[in-house]
Write a protein that holds these residues in place. Sequence first.
Motif, PDB file in Angstrom:
ATOM      1  N   ASN A 107      -3.805   8.406  -2.005  1.00  5.40           N
ATOM      2  CA  ASN A 107      -5.211   8.420  -2.137  1.00  5.40           C
ATOM      3  C   ASN A 107      -5.551   8.658  -3.611  1.00  5.40           C
ATOM      4  O   ASN A 107      -5.155   9.960  -3.995  1.00  5.40           O
ATOM      5  N   ASP A 108      -6.226   8.090  -4.401  1.00  6.68           N
ATOM      6  CA  ASP A 108      -6.651   8.485  -5.845  1.00  6.68           C
ATOM      7  C   ASP A 108      -8.021   9.202  -5.551  1.00  6.68           C
ATOM      8  O   ASP A 108      -9.114   8.615  -5.039  1.00  6.68           O
ATOM      9  N   THR A 111       0.909  -1.204  -0.243  1.00  4.70           N
ATOM     10  CA  THR A 111       0.089  -0.087  -0.067  1.00  4.70           C
ATOM     11  C   THR A 111       0.807   1.122   0.140  1.00  4.70           C
ATOM     12  O   THR A 111       1.820   1.321   0.656  1.00  4.70           O
ATOM     13  N   GLN A 151     -16.646   1.450   0.755  1.00  7.28           N
ATOM     14  CA  GLN A 151     -17.855   2.221   0.398  1.00  7.28           C
ATOM     15  C   GLN A 151     -18.657   1.469  -0.629  1.00  7.28           C
ATOM     16  O   GLN A 151     -19.804   1.952  -0.926  1.00  7.28           O
ATOM     17  N   ILE A 152     -18.336   0.510  -1.251  1.00  9.31           N
ATOM     18  CA  ILE A 152     -18.801  -0.407  -1.973  1.00  9.31           C
ATOM     19  C   ILE A 152     -19.597  -1.683  -1.564  1.00  9.31           C
ATOM     20  O   ILE A 152     -21.004  -1.871  -2.225  1.00  9.31           O
ATOM     21  N   PHE A 180     -10.338   9.727  -7.667  1.00  6.90           N
ATOM     22  CA  PHE A 180     -11.606   9.246  -8.352  1.00  6.90           C
ATOM     23  C   PHE A 180     -11.664   7.907  -8.001  1.00  6.90           C
ATOM     24  O   PHE A 180     -12.790   7.382  -8.803  1.00  6.90           O
ATOM     25  N   ARG A 181     -11.306   7.304  -7.269  1.00  8.43           N
ATOM     26  CA  ARG A 181     -11.509   5.786  -6.830  1.00  8.43           C
ATOM     27  C   ARG A 181     -12.263   5.751  -5.528  1.00  8.43           C
ATOM     28  O   ARG A 181     -11.985   6.695  -4.702  1.00  8.43           O
ATOM     29  N   ALA A 182     -13.388   4.811  -5.505  1.00 10.28           N
ATOM     30  CA  ALA A 182     -13.864   4.509  -4.462  1.00 10.28           C
ATOM     31  C   ALA A 182     -13.243   3.280  -3.634  1.00 10.28           C
ATOM     32  O   ALA A 182     -12.788   2.534  -4.110  1.00 10.28           O
ATOM     33  N   TRP A 183     -13.352   3.550  -2.402  1.00 10.92           N
ATOM     34  CA  TRP A 183     -12.631   2.429  -1.515  1.00 10.92           C
ATOM     35  C   TRP A 183     -13.607   1.220  -1.473  1.00 10.92           C
ATOM     36  O   TRP A 183     -14.744   1.510  -1.545  1.00 10.92           O
ATOM     37  N   LEU A 184     -13.004   0.105  -1.182  1.00 10.87           N
ATOM     38  CA  LEU A 184     -13.858  -1.128  -1.401  1.00 10.87           C
ATOM     39  C   LEU A 184     -15.007  -1.106  -0.155  1.00 10.87           C
ATOM     40  O   LEU A 184     -16.106  -1.401  -0.533  1.00 10.87           O
TER      41      LEU A 184
END
Length: 62
Positions: free
Chosen positions: A12-13, A8, A21-22, A15-19
């Motif tokens: 932080n990106d 890691t 959050q999904i 435009f990417r969602a954290w897992l």
Amino acid sequence: MRPKKHKTTGSNDLFRAWLDQIINMKHELVLLAGKVDWDWIDGEIAPLYSENGRPGIETRFM
């Protein structure tokens, strides 16, 4: 070849969602994945990998 350990970067990106959050973090499979000793499993199957060829995938993805 043995799989490489996931690194890691800590960056932080935007435009990417954290897992987390999904997916539903209270799902049975998510809870089970947190209880499995993945390092022990990696150690048990490590002798089965060859030093030649394509790199293996992480145990969690199998």
